[in-house]
Structures are given as structure tokens and as C-alpha cells.
Scaffold this motif. Structure first.
Motif, mmCIF file in Angstrom:
data_model
loop_
_atom_site.group_PDB
_atom_site.id
_atom_site.type_symbol
_atom_site.label_atom_id
_atom_site.label_comp_id
_atom_site.label_asym_id
_atom_site.label_seq_id
_atom_site.Cartn_x
_atom_site.Cartn_y
_atom_site.Cartn_z
ATOM 1 N N MET A 1 0.852 -1.308 0.038
ATOM 2 C CA MET A 1 -0.009 0.023 0.030
ATOM 3 C C MET A 1 0.809 1.185 -0.043
ATOM 4 O O MET A 1 1.833 1.254 0.732
ATOM 5 N N ASN A 2 0.543 2.118 -0.754
ATOM 6 C CA ASN A 2 1.061 3.507 -0.855
ATOM 7 C C ASN A 2 1.078 4.252 0.622
ATOM 8 O O ASN A 2 -0.008 4.292 1.255
ATOM 9 N N PRO A 3 2.341 4.602 1.178
ATOM 10 C CA PRO A 3 2.327 4.982 2.485
ATOM 11 C C PRO A 3 1.201 6.017 2.829
ATOM 12 O O PRO A 3 0.285 5.882 3.708
ATOM 13 N N PRO A 4 1.140 6.942 1.976
ATOM 14 C CA PRO A 4 0.146 8.228 2.395
ATOM 15 C C PRO A 4 -0.957 7.725 2.603
ATOM 16 O O PRO A 4 -2.074 8.214 3.197
ATOM 17 N N ASP A 5 -1.652 6.397 1.726
ATOM 18 C CA ASP A 5 -2.812 6.049 1.790
ATOM 19 C C ASP A 5 -3.339 5.453 3.020
ATOM 20 O O ASP A 5 -4.447 5.282 3.515
ATOM 21 N N ALA A 6 -2.050 5.100 3.790
ATOM 22 C CA ALA A 6 -2.175 4.321 5.083
ATOM 23 C C ALA A 6 -2.413 5.156 6.263
ATOM 24 O O ALA A 6 -2.727 4.805 7.547
ATOM 25 N N LEU A 7 -2.171 6.704 6.260
ATOM 26 C CA LEU A 7 -1.925 7.591 7.031
ATOM 27 C C LEU A 7 -3.383 7.584 7.845
ATOM 28 O O LEU A 7 -3.054 7.844 8.889
ATOM 29 N N PRO A 8 -4.436 7.971 7.309
ATOM 30 C CA PRO A 8 -5.787 7.988 8.217
ATOM 31 C C PRO A 8 -5.861 6.690 9.216
ATOM 32 O O PRO A 8 -6.293 7.046 10.206
ATOM 33 N N ASP A 9 -5.383 5.579 8.451
ATOM 34 C CA ASP A 9 -5.662 4.411 9.538
ATOM 35 C C ASP A 9 -4.408 4.480 10.611
ATOM 36 O O ASP A 9 -4.977 4.077 11.689
ATOM 37 N N LEU A 10 -3.574 5.088 10.060
ATOM 38 C CA LEU A 10 -2.364 5.143 11.133
ATOM 39 C C LEU A 10 -2.829 5.999 12.358
ATOM 40 O O LEU A 10 -2.612 5.779 13.492
ATOM 41 N N VAL A 11 -3.476 7.217 11.960
ATOM 42 C CA VAL A 11 -3.692 8.146 13.014
ATOM 43 C C VAL A 11 -4.921 7.504 13.818
ATOM 44 O O VAL A 11 -4.906 7.562 15.196
ATOM 45 N N SER A 12 -5.664 6.855 13.140
ATOM 46 C CA SER A 12 -6.955 6.377 13.900
ATOM 47 C C SER A 12 -6.388 5.145 14.869
ATOM 48 O O SER A 12 -6.752 5.002 16.136
ATOM 49 N N SER A 13 -5.564 4.319 14.420
ATOM 50 C CA SER A 13 -4.838 3.233 15.343
ATOM 51 C C SER A 13 -4.043 3.896 16.547
ATOM 52 O O SER A 13 -4.282 3.486 17.570
ATOM 53 N N ALA A 14 -3.513 4.999 16.054
ATOM 54 C CA ALA A 14 -2.640 5.803 17.286
ATOM 55 C C ALA A 14 -3.708 6.081 18.312
ATOM 56 O O ALA A 14 -3.459 5.869 19.545
ATOM 57 N N ARG A 15 -4.744 6.686 17.861
ATOM 58 C CA ARG A 15 -5.756 7.186 18.677
ATOM 59 C C ARG A 15 -6.238 6.313 19.543
ATOM 60 O O ARG A 15 -6.267 6.345 20.780
ATOM 61 N N SER A 16 -6.628 5.088 18.926
ATOM 62 C CA SER A 16 -7.396 4.051 19.743
ATOM 63 C C SER A 16 -6.245 3.350 20.608
ATOM 64 O O SER A 16 -6.737 2.941 22.055
ATOM 65 N N ILE A 17 -5.032 3.197 20.223
ATOM 66 C CA ILE A 17 -4.027 2.567 21.200
ATOM 67 C C ILE A 17 -3.713 3.484 22.517
ATOM 68 O O ILE A 17 -3.435 2.956 23.445
ATOM 69 N N PHE A 18 -3.591 4.789 22.240
ATOM 70 C CA PHE A 18 -3.399 5.742 23.277
ATOM 71 C C PHE A 18 -4.586 5.943 24.051
ATOM 72 O O PHE A 18 -4.328 5.863 25.496
ATOM 73 N N GLN A 19 -5.697 5.782 23.479
ATOM 74 C CA GLN A 19 -6.688 5.663 24.448
ATOM 75 C C GLN A 19 -7.047 4.302 25.341
ATOM 76 O O GLN A 19 -7.217 4.328 26.540
#
Ligand code: PHE
Length: 354
Positions: A1-19
């Protein structure tokens, strides 16, 4: 997968892991997964070196936005955890300022003590001394000296608590009345004035009251195994029953603060007085009006008792009485059960103020 396409997922997975991080330490570990030296964002940055200048621009900007979003999520979670910790501390250290402070209770005198103080003040005002005596007595003072020899039937009415002994050094019973103080006080008084008496002078009169605790085998709403009595004794060369009547009537009127009160001297028997009388009072008004209430035993001091005081009954005469301060307290305050005085319930006791 093109790295930039994965960015929104990355942000939301960071959010839920932080949570999911429940403590600051867990949160710092989670942060490393994204922003640490080998974290996901760092890896993406490193990967850009192979890109064209244009791609570098667009991807770099996208990655930066993602990084900022992750940093913002991290800061939010840090704040949330800090708030929760503060909340917990506040709860744990809660101080209820609406709770009344702890004070040392303000004590008050016992109702019976108030009565004893009144009795002492009233008799003190007409020249009576106040004497205290031992509660553990000998047969001699409690009975024999009071014209009540061993085997006298009157002793059975005064059943009490006995221990071994019987001498002055080893007294053997709990006194059943305050009358032994008649002898104890008079003997001291006579001793003090012996030289006067021997020289044919007048002895100062004996005028004393002796309040204190007394004991009998008795227990119901109007009798307690421990109760109070107050003895009165007046001995001189010319003290008569008339004086007893006057003194005791005056005492009752002063004590109850009313003249609406009559007394009855009802013939009775005590081994240590002759004649003897039970003293009853009757209120003419108020809640107890019309009833005869027994408040004391009394009489003219028996010649044998005068003799045991060390005096000549041909020269000395007097009267004695023994009243019940517990009874007087019940009448004065309208208390109907004697046991309340000795149960120690502070709600009852704190109602009595001088
Ligand atoms: N001591 C007597 C009693 O306890 C009361 C009394 C005292 C009677 C003095 C006469 C004189 O019953």
C-alpha cells in the motif's frame, strides 16, 4: 500500500492505542510505537529519501499532518490521564468541611449531685457542718452503736454486702444508711471539746449533715442497691422535736421553692431514735398535689446513742433525720424511675443543669 494512503488508518490506530493506555507509563510506551526512533512515522520519513522531489513535497506534507494529529492525540490522552489522576487524589483526600468539629464534651453535674449541693447550701445557711464518712463500715458504727445489737430484728431490714473482718482496721460491710456518721461525727466533736465539757462548760452544739452513698440488697424502679442518703443531726442541751419539725419543714419549702407544701410526721420505729417518725410531704398544687410522699426517717436521738457519742443523756438531747436525696431529685424534676440516675445514659444526664 502506498504509505500516504495508510495515513488516516495510522492516525486512528494511534488514537485507539493511546486511548487504551491506562497509565502515563503505558502511554509513553504507546507513543514510542509511532513517534519513537523506530516508530511508524519515523519509518515513513526515512522511506521518503528514495522519492522524487514532487512526491517528497506532497508525501512529506501528508506525513507531517499525520504526525501532528498523532501528537495532538497523545497530548489529549496525557491530559485526560492527568485529570483522572487528580480526580482520584481529590476523592481520596476528600475533607468534608461541613462535618461539625470534634469538641470535648461540656460536662454537667449529676442530678443527684445538684440535689446534694442544694441540701448542703440550705443546711449550711442555718449553721450545719457537712461531714463525709466511709462507705465501708463496721458492725459497731452501722448497727451496734446505733442501739441495734446483734440479733436485733431491725438488722434484717438492712441486709447488705458483707466481707471478712469487722474491726476498725478491717471494716466489713457496706453501710446501709448514713446514720453511722451520727456516732463518728459526734465522737470527734466531743473529743475536741472534752476539756470544756470536763470543766462543766457548755459544749458547742452538734449540728451536722452527712450526705453520701449507702447500700442495701434491693433493686426495682424505686430502689437501687446503691442509693444516697443525707443524715442530719442536731444535739445540744435543749433541742426538741419542735426544732426538728421547724428545721425540716423550712428545708422542704426552701428545697422545693414553694410554701404550698405540708408535712406529716407519721409515728414509726427506729432503734436509734425515740420517739421516731417517718416524714411525709404533700404538695398542695402541681402534678403531685394531694399525694403523701415519704422523704425521710427521723426522731429524737435515743439515750443509748447519746451515750455512745460520749455524752450524758441527762444533759444532752437532740434529733436526727435521714432523708433520701435520690427521692428528692425524682420529685423535684418529675423523674419516675430511679434507675435512670445510675444507668449512665448521657442523653438523660445532660438534661440537668444548675
Ligand atoms: N437511718 C434510717 C434509715 O435508713 C433513717 C433515720 C435516720 C431515721 C435518722 C431516724 C433518724 O431508714
Amino acid at each position: 500500500m502506498n504509505p500516504p494512503d495508510a495515513l488516516p488508518d495510522l492516525v486512528s490506530s494511534a488514537r485507539s492505542i493511546f486511548q487504551m493506555a491506562a497509565t502515563p507509563a503505558e502511554l509513553e510506551n504507546a507513543k514510542a510505537q509511532f513517534l519513537g526512533k523506530s516508530g511508524r512515522i519515523t519509518e515513513l520519513m526515512k522511506g521518503m529519501s528514495t522519492l522524487s522531489v514532487d512526491d517528497k513535497k506532497t508525501q512529506g506534507a501528508a506525513i507531517n499532518l499525520a504526525k501532528q494529529a498523532i501528537e495532538a492525540a497523545l497530548a489529549d490522552r496525557r491530559q485526560a490521564l492527568a485529570n483522572a489522576e487528580l480526580e482520584r487524589q481529590l476523592k481520596a483526600e476528600a475533607l468534608d468541611v461541613s462535618l461539625p468539629g470534634r469538641r470535648r464534651g461540656q460536662g454537667s453535674l449529676h442530678a443527684v449531685s445538684l440535689t446534694l449541693e442544694r441540701i448542703e447550701a440550705i443546711f449550711g445557711s442555718i449553721g450545719f457542718d457537712v461531714a463525709q464518712g466511709p462507705e465501708i463500715e463496721t458492725d459497731w458504727f452501722n448497727f451496734t452503736a446505733l442501739n441495734t445489737p446483734e440479733d436485733h430484728p431491725a438488722r434484717s431490714m438492712h441486709d447488705t454486702f458483707y466481707v471478712e473482718g469487722g474491726t476498725e482496721a478491717a471494716p466489713n460491710l457496706l453501710r446501709t444508711h448514713t446514720s453511722p456518721m451520727q456516732i463518728r461525727y459526734a465522737v470527734q466533736h466531743v473529743k475536741k471539746h472534752q476539756s470544756l465539757i470536763d470543766a462543766g462548760h457548755r459544749m458547742p452544739e452538734i449540728r451536722v449533715i452527712a450526705p453520701g452513698r449507702t447500700y442495701r440488697v434491693d433493686s426495682d424502679a424505686t430502689h437501687s442497691p446503691m442509693f444516697h442518703q443525707c443524715e442530719g443531726l442536731w444535739v445540744g442541751e435543749n433541742v426538741s422535736f419542735k426544732d426538728l419539725k421547724y428545721v425540716f419543714t423550712d428545708f422542704c419549702r426552701t428545697f422545693f421553692e414553694t410554701h404550698d407544701l405540708v408535712l406529716r410526721f407519721r409515728p414509726s420505729f427506729f432503734p436509734f431514735t425515740e420517739p421516731s417518725a417517718e416524714i411525709d410531704i404533700q404538695f398542695q398544687s402541681g402534678p403531685l398535689a394531694g399525694r403523701w410522699l415519704e422523704v425521710a426517717g427521723s426522731g429524737q436521738v435515743h439515750p443509748n446513742v447519746i451515750r455512745n457519742m460520749g455524752l450524758d443523756p441527762e444533759h444532752y438531747i437532740g434529733f436526727a433525720f435521714g432523708m433520701g436525696p435520690d427521692r428528692l431529685t425524682m420529685l423535684r424534676y418529675g423523674v419516675n424511675d430511679l434507675r435512670l440516675f445510675f444507668d449512665g445514659d448521657i442523653r438523660f444526664l445532660s438534661q440537668f443543669q444548675s
